[in-house]
Design a protein around this motif. Structure first.
Motif, mmCIF file in Angstrom:
data_model
loop_
_atom_site.group_PDB
_atom_site.id
_atom_site.type_symbol
_atom_site.label_atom_id
_atom_site.label_comp_id
_atom_site.label_asym_id
_atom_site.label_seq_id
_atom_site.Cartn_x
_atom_site.Cartn_y
_atom_site.Cartn_z
ATOM 1 N N THR A 52 56.708 34.557 57.328
ATOM 2 C CA THR A 52 55.782 33.484 57.192
ATOM 3 C C THR A 52 55.499 33.093 58.609
ATOM 4 O O THR A 52 56.527 32.456 59.109
ATOM 5 C CB THR A 52 56.113 32.539 56.298
ATOM 6 O OG1 THR A 52 56.477 33.242 55.004
ATOM 7 C CG2 THR A 52 54.915 31.544 56.084
ATOM 8 N N ARG B 59 49.722 39.678 55.136
ATOM 9 C CA ARG B 59 49.684 39.751 53.766
ATOM 10 C C ARG B 59 48.995 38.496 52.933
ATOM 11 O O ARG B 59 48.329 38.909 51.941
ATOM 12 C CB ARG B 59 50.968 39.969 53.180
ATOM 13 C CG ARG B 59 51.442 39.949 51.766
ATOM 14 C CD ARG B 59 52.714 40.189 51.402
ATOM 15 N NE ARG B 59 53.064 41.677 51.559
ATOM 16 C CZ ARG B 59 54.376 42.595 51.500
ATOM 17 N NH1 ARG B 59 55.196 41.762 50.654
ATOM 18 N NH2 ARG B 59 54.449 43.878 51.647
ATOM 19 N N GLU B 60 48.796 37.726 53.648
ATOM 20 C CA GLU B 60 48.295 36.339 52.874
ATOM 21 C C GLU B 60 47.684 35.593 54.006
ATOM 22 O O GLU B 60 48.085 35.470 54.878
ATOM 23 C CB GLU B 60 49.184 35.841 51.987
ATOM 24 C CG GLU B 60 48.885 34.603 51.258
ATOM 25 C CD GLU B 60 49.875 33.999 50.552
ATOM 26 O OE1 GLU B 60 49.660 33.249 49.828
ATOM 27 O OE2 GLU B 60 51.024 34.036 51.093
ATOM 28 N N TRP B 61 46.709 34.761 53.607
ATOM 29 C CA TRP B 61 46.155 33.708 54.410
ATOM 30 C C TRP B 61 45.863 32.429 53.536
ATOM 31 O O TRP B 61 45.026 32.392 52.257
ATOM 32 C CB TRP B 61 45.011 34.054 55.075
ATOM 33 C CG TRP B 61 43.811 33.022 55.714
ATOM 34 C CD1 TRP B 61 43.025 32.381 55.242
ATOM 35 C CD2 TRP B 61 44.109 32.308 56.919
ATOM 36 N NE1 TRP B 61 42.262 31.378 55.779
ATOM 37 C CE2 TRP B 61 43.372 31.298 56.967
ATOM 38 C CE3 TRP B 61 45.110 32.384 57.874
ATOM 39 C CZ2 TRP B 61 42.822 30.481 57.958
ATOM 40 C CZ3 TRP B 61 45.015 31.479 58.936
ATOM 41 C CH2 TRP B 61 43.807 30.282 58.974
ATOM 42 N N ARG B 62 46.497 31.347 53.971
ATOM 43 C CA ARG B 62 46.531 30.267 53.150
ATOM 44 C C ARG B 62 46.134 29.017 53.975
ATOM 45 O O ARG B 62 46.735 28.663 55.095
ATOM 46 C CB ARG B 62 47.538 30.086 52.135
ATOM 47 C CG ARG B 62 47.387 30.566 50.778
ATOM 48 C CD ARG B 62 48.474 30.258 49.937
ATOM 49 N NE ARG B 62 49.615 30.578 50.332
ATOM 50 C CZ ARG B 62 50.978 29.818 50.077
ATOM 51 N NH1 ARG B 62 50.776 28.830 49.207
ATOM 52 N NH2 ARG B 62 51.969 30.397 50.423
ATOM 53 N N LYS C 197 40.461 33.768 58.872
ATOM 54 C CA LYS C 197 40.983 34.401 57.679
ATOM 55 C C LYS C 197 40.731 35.913 57.958
ATOM 56 O O LYS C 197 41.383 37.012 57.797
ATOM 57 C CB LYS C 197 39.945 34.103 56.597
ATOM 58 C CG LYS C 197 40.547 34.750 55.161
ATOM 59 C CD LYS C 197 40.073 34.333 54.175
ATOM 60 C CE LYS C 197 40.307 35.128 52.781
ATOM 61 N NZ LYS C 197 39.536 34.817 51.439
ATOM 62 N N GLU D 215 43.578 38.853 58.380
ATOM 63 C CA GLU D 215 43.472 40.013 57.421
ATOM 64 C C GLU D 215 43.249 41.397 58.124
ATOM 65 O O GLU D 215 43.832 42.379 57.668
ATOM 66 C CB GLU D 215 42.373 39.733 56.318
ATOM 67 C CG GLU D 215 42.857 38.743 55.366
ATOM 68 C CD GLU D 215 41.979 38.472 54.146
ATOM 69 O OE1 GLU D 215 42.233 37.669 53.566
ATOM 70 O OE2 GLU D 215 40.851 38.797 54.304
ATOM 71 N N HIS E 112 52.823 36.494 56.041
ATOM 72 C CA HIS E 112 52.218 35.536 55.405
ATOM 73 C C HIS E 112 51.938 34.368 56.439
ATOM 74 O O HIS E 112 52.677 33.912 57.176
ATOM 75 C CB HIS E 112 52.869 34.901 54.286
ATOM 76 C CG HIS E 112 53.543 35.694 53.163
ATOM 77 N ND1 HIS E 112 52.918 35.970 51.915
ATOM 78 C CD2 HIS E 112 54.422 36.742 53.418
ATOM 79 C CE1 HIS E 112 53.558 36.692 51.254
ATOM 80 N NE2 HIS E 112 54.433 37.281 52.217
ATOM 81 N N ARG F 56 60.906 38.708 53.774
ATOM 82 C CA ARG F 56 59.735 37.824 53.752
ATOM 83 C C ARG F 56 59.469 37.184 55.212
ATOM 84 O O ARG F 56 60.237 36.441 55.634
ATOM 85 C CB ARG F 56 59.628 36.806 52.386
ATOM 86 C CG ARG F 56 58.277 36.354 52.385
ATOM 87 C CD ARG F 56 58.446 35.041 51.197
ATOM 88 N NE ARG F 56 57.527 34.294 51.082
ATOM 89 C CZ ARG F 56 56.463 34.177 50.788
ATOM 90 N NH1 ARG F 56 56.192 35.164 49.917
ATOM 91 N NH2 ARG F 56 55.727 33.179 50.707
ATOM 92 N N ASP G 159 52.428 42.607 57.347
ATOM 93 C CA ASP G 159 53.381 42.021 56.197
ATOM 94 C C ASP G 159 53.583 40.600 56.499
ATOM 95 O O ASP G 159 54.783 40.077 55.960
ATOM 96 C CB ASP G 159 54.740 42.870 56.167
ATOM 97 C CG ASP G 159 54.334 44.305 55.479
ATOM 98 O OD1 ASP G 159 53.243 44.209 54.887
ATOM 99 O OD2 ASP G 159 55.115 45.302 55.706
ATOM 100 N N ARG H 268 56.037 32.015 46.603
ATOM 101 C CA ARG H 268 55.550 33.506 46.677
ATOM 102 C C ARG H 268 54.143 33.637 46.032
ATOM 103 O O ARG H 268 54.129 33.098 44.822
ATOM 104 C CB ARG H 268 56.539 34.416 45.962
ATOM 105 C CG ARG H 268 57.766 34.576 46.999
ATOM 106 C CD ARG H 268 58.815 35.239 46.064
ATOM 107 N NE ARG H 268 60.310 35.094 46.975
ATOM 108 C CZ ARG H 268 60.500 35.806 47.880
ATOM 109 N NH1 ARG H 268 59.881 36.944 48.473
ATOM 110 N NH2 ARG H 268 61.835 35.696 48.596
ATOM 111 N N SER H 269 53.194 34.372 46.892
ATOM 112 C CA SER H 269 52.011 34.524 46.144
ATOM 113 C C SER H 269 51.958 35.891 45.253
ATOM 114 O O SER H 269 52.731 36.685 45.326
ATOM 115 C CB SER H 269 51.013 34.876 47.033
ATOM 116 O OG SER H 269 51.055 35.627 47.937
#
Lengths: 474, 216
Positions: B135, B198-201, B189, B193, B162, B133, B160, B215-216
Motif C-alpha cells: 500500500t 490494484r486499487e485507488w481510494r 485515478k 490504474e 493499493h 499486500r 498490485d 482489504r477491498s
C-alpha cells in the motif's frame, strides 16, 4: 402448416395424422413403455433388496458387537462387585472369630453376673413353730408370756438384722446389674457392626444378582438385552458428547490464553494458511499434547482402556509411564501459567504503546491489587485447565465405545431408508409406465373407439341370430 | 488412506514452508511538504501513529517526504520491518514514532511537489519488501508541480499496489471551480490504474482511518 391460411384445419389434419401414426405404433410403443418401466424397476428393486440385506448384515454385526461389549462390561462390573465383596469380607469379617469370641466372653460374663445377682430367699423362720407351740399352751402362764416376750424381742432383733442384710445384698446386686451396662452397650455395638457388615454384604449380593441377571440375558442374546444395551449406548453417547462439548469450551479458553504469547516464542508473522498463524497452531498443539498426556495418565492409572498395550504393561513400566505423563503435564501446566502471565504483559505493553500513539490523552489504568486479579486469574486458569483437560479421556473413551453402537444403528437405519427409497422409486417407475400406457391410449382415443366399433359390429350382428335360434329351439 | 494422509501432510508442509512475507503487509507513506501543505504535518503524524498501532509483527512501514524531486532513498524519513516477536515489534514502533516526531518537527517546505517520483520510489521499496499486500498512502493535495528539468511524464508501474490518497485538501482555486479538484482526482485515478495499481481510494475524513488498511 398444411394450409397456412387455415391453421385450425391444418392442426386438425396434423392431429388426425398423428393419431393414426400413434395408433399404428400402439403395440410397439406399449411394449417399449412397459419394458422401460420394467428396466427401471428391476435394478431399483434389486438395489433395494441388496441394501436390505446389507442393513440386516449390519444389524447382525452391530448386535454381535453390542452384546460382546455389553458382556465384557457386565463381566467387569461383576468382577468389581466380587472384588468389593472380597475386600469387605477380608476387612470386616476376617475379625469375625475374634468378634465371636468377644461376644461369647461378654455373654458368659453377663450370665455369671446374672447368676450372682440371683435373689437368695431368706431362711425359713424355725422359731415360728416354737411360737405356735407356746401359743398352744393352755392357761395364762406368766412364764410362757415371758418366754413369748423374749422370743418377740429376739425375733425383732433377728428381723432387723435380716432386713439390713437383705438390703445390703440387694445393693450389691444392683451394683452388679449396674456393672452390666457397659457390657450390654458393647454387645449392642458389636451386634450393630455385625448387622451392618451383613447388610452391606446383602446389598452387594443383590447387586451381583442384578448384574448376573443382566449377564444371563446378554449371554442368551435376547431382544430385551439388546434394546437395553442400545438405549444405554445412546445415553452414554449423548452424555459423553455433552461433556466433550464442555471440554471443547475449556480448550477454547485455554487456546485464547496461550495463542498470543506463543507468538512471542514462534513469531507472529508466520502463517500456515492465509488466516492461520503458526503461533495459533503451536498453541493448539500444546493443548493437544496436554490432552494426550492426560490420556496416557488415565491409561496408566487404568481408568481408561483406549490403549491395551499400556494396560498390559507390567506394573513397573506402567508406573514409569504414569510418572512421565504426570511430570510432562505439570511442566506444561507451568508453561501455560507462564504464558498466561506473558499474555497479560504483552497486552499491557500494547496498551501502553497505543496510549502513547493516541492523540487524545487516555485515562491511565489503575495498577492496584485489583488490577492484578485478572493476571492471577489467568495464571491460575493456565495452570488448572491442562489438568481439567486431562480428564477428557474418560468421556472420549465412552464416546468412542458408544459411538460404534450409535454409528452402527444410524448407518443401518440410513441403509434401510435408502432401500425403502429405491423400492419406492421402483414401484413409481412401474406405475409411471402404466400411467404412460394409459395416457398413450387417451391420445389415440378416436382410432381406438373406431377399432372397438369395428370389432364389435360382427359380434352384434351375430348376437340376434343366436337369440332367434335359441328361441326356435325352445 | 495412508497416501491421502501423506498428501495432506505434504500440502500442509508446503503451506508451512511458504514465504511468510506473503502474508505480511508493507506500507509506504508519502508526506507532502510543499508550500502550505507542510502545515498539515500534525495530521500526518496522526496517520503514522494509526499505522503503527495497526500494523502487525512482520509488517513493514516506511515514511518518506515528497519534495521537489522525490525519487531518492534520502527522502525516506524512517523505515522498519517489525520483528515477529510482539514485544520487540512494540519497541521498534516506539523508536519509529520518535524518529517521525523529530523529523516532522524540523520539516522545511519545498518549492515543488514530485508525487510521481515519490510513488516510483515507494513502488521500488514495496517490491523489494516482497510483502503480500502493498500500500502507498499519499498524504497530499495531489497537486503535482515539477520544475522544468524534472521529467515524470512517462508510464510508471504500480502493479498490485493499493494507492490511498489521504487528506486531499481543496486548494483555493478548487473552491472557485470544483471541477479542477474532481478532475485532478480523476486524472490520478486514471494514471494509477493505468500503472497497474490494484486499487485507488481517497479518504479525506481522518475519523475513518480504519478504512485505510481494510482489504477491498
Amino acid at each position: 402448416m398444411v394450409w397456412p391460411e387455415n391453421p385450425a384445419a391444418s392442426v386438425l389434419v396434423l392431429a388426425a395424422l398423428g393419431m393414426l401414426f400413434l395408433y399404428a405404433a400402439r403395440k410397439p410403443m406399449h411394449s417399449l413403455i412397459q419394458s422401460l418401466g420394467r428396466t427401471a424397476m428391476g435394478p431399483l428393486r434389486l438395489g433395494a433388496r441388496w441394501l436390505n440385506g446389507a442393513a440386516d448384515r449390519m444389524a447382525h454385526r452391530n448386535r454381535a458387537v453390542l452384546l460382546a461389549h455389553g458382556r465384557q462390561e457386565t463381566e467387569t462390573r461383576i468382577e468389581r462387585e466380587f472384588e468389593r465383596i472380597g475386600e469387605l469380607v477380608t476387612r470386616e469379617l476376617q475379625g469375625y472369630p475374634t468378634l465371636q469370641r468377644k461376644l461369647l466372653d461378654e455373654i458368659t460374663r453377663v450370665e455369671e453376673d446374672y447368676r450372682k445377682c440371683g435373689e437368695v430367699p431368706p431362711a425359713p423362720p424355725e422359731w415360728v413353730e416354737a411360737v405356735t407351740a407356746m401359743g398352744n399352751v393352755k392357761g395364762s402362764n406368766e412364764m410362757v408370756q415371758r418366754v413369748l416376750e423374749e422370743i418377740q424381742r429376739s425375733v425383732k432383733a433377728i428381723h432387723d438384722k435380716a432386713i439390713t442384710e437383705y438390703r445390703k445384698a440387694y445393693e450389691s446386686r444392683h451394683r452388679i446389674l449396674e456393672g452390666f451396662m457397659p457390657f450390654w452397650r458393647s454387645l449392642d455395638k458389636t451386634l450393630g457392626r455385625v448387622d451392618r457388615n451383613i447388610g452391606s454384604l446383602h446389598s452387594s449380593a443383590a447387586s451381583v444378582d442384578a448384574q448376573m441377571q443382566k449377564y444371563e440375558q446378554i449371554v442368551a442374546g435376547n431382544d430385551k438385552a439388546e434394546s437395553m444395551l442400545t438405549v444405554s449406548a445412546f445415553t452414554q453417547f449423548a452424555i459423553a458428547a455433552l461433556v466433550l462439548a464442555v471440554a471443547a469450551g475449556g480448550a477454547f479458553i485455554n487456546f485464547k490464553l496461550i495463542a498470543l504469547p506463543m507468538s512471542e516464542m514462534v513469531g507472529a508473522g508466520d502463517y500456515i494458511t492465509a488466516s492461520l498463524r503458526t503461533s495459533e497452531v503451536a498453541a493448539l498443539v500444546i493443548i493437544l499434547v496436554e490432552a494426550s498426556m492426560g490420556l496416557f495418565l488415565l491409561e496408566a492409572l487404568r481408568i481408561t482402556h483406549l490403549f491395551p498395550r499400556i494396560a498390559n504393561l507390567n506394573d513397573r513400566m506402567r508406573h514409569r509411564i504414569l510418572w512421565i505423563a504426570l511430570t510432562l503435564l505439570v511442566t506444561l501446566a507451568g508453561v501455560e501459567a507462564a504464558l498466561a502471565l506473558m499474555r497479560d504483559m504483552l497486552i499491557a505493553d500494547k496498551q501502553a504503546l497505543l496510549q502513547t500513539l493516541a492523540t487524545a490523552p487516555q485515562a491511565a489504568v489503575t495498577d492496584g491489587w485489583v488490577g492484578r486479579i485478572p493476571t492471577a486469574g489467568q495464571m491460575l486458569l493456565g495452570f488448572m485447565l491442562p489438568f481439567a483437560l486431562a480428564f477428557i479421556a474418560i468421556p472420549l473413551e465412552s464416546l468412542i465405545h458408544s459411538g460404534r453402537t450409535v454409528g452402527g444403528v444410524l448407518a443401518a437405519s440410513l441403509v434401510r431408508i435408502a432401500a425403502f427409497a429405491l423400492r419406492l422409486a421402483g414401484n413409481a417407475a412401474r406405475h409411471a409406465s402404466r400411467v404412460l400406457v394409459n395416457l398413450y391410449d387417451v391420445a389415440i382415443v378416436i382410432p381406438l373407439l373406431v377399432e372397438r366399433l369395428v370389432v364389435e359390429m360382427p359380434r352384434r350382428a351375430a348376437a340376434p341370430e343366436v337369440d332367434e335360434a335359441e328361441r326356435t329351439h325352445a | 488412506m495412508l497416501k491421502r494422509l501423506l498428501a495432506v501432510l505434504l500440502v500442509l508442509g508446503a503451506y508451512g514452508c511458504a514465504d511468510p512475507k506473503e502474508h505480511s503487509h508493507a506500507v509506504y507513506m508519502l508526506i507532502d511538504t510543499s508550500g502550505t501543505y507542510a502545515q498539515e504535518s500534525a495530521k500526518a503524524q496522526r496517520i503514522v501513529n494509526y499505522l503503527l498501532g495497526t500494523l502487525q509483527p512482520g509488517d513493514s512501514l516506511a515514511v518518506a517526504r515528497v519534495k521537489s524531486r522525490s525519487f531518492s532513498e534520502k527522502d525516506i524519513i524512517a523505515k522498519a520491518t517489525f520483528e515477529s516477536r510482539p514485544s520487540q515489534a512494540n519497541a521498534q514502533k516506539r523508536a519509529f514514532r520518535d524518529a517521525i516526531d523529530n523529523s516532522l518537527r524540523l520539516v522545511m517546505p519545498s518549492r515543488y511537489t514530485d508525487i510521481t517520483g515519490a510513488m516510483i520510489q515507494g513502488a521500488e521499496y514495496l517490491n523489494e519488501a516482497g510483502a503480500g499486500r502493498k500500500t502507498i498512502i499519499v498524504f497530499s493535495d495531489m497537486q503535482e508541480e515539477l520544475d522544468k528539468v524534472t521529467v515524470r511524464d512517462f508510464p510508471i508501474s504500480l502493479r498490485d499496489i493499493h494507492i490511498v490518497a489521504v487528506n486531499v485538501v481543496k486548494l483555493s482555486t478548487d473552491n472557485v471551480d470544483p471541477r479542477r479538484y474532481l478532475g485532478r482526482l480523476d486524472d490520478w485515478k486514471k494514471r494509477v490504474e493505468a500503472a497497474g495499481a490494484r486499487e485507488w481510494r481517497v479518504i479525506n475524513d481522518l475519523e475513518r482511518l480504519d478504512s485505510i488498511l481494510t482489504r477491498s
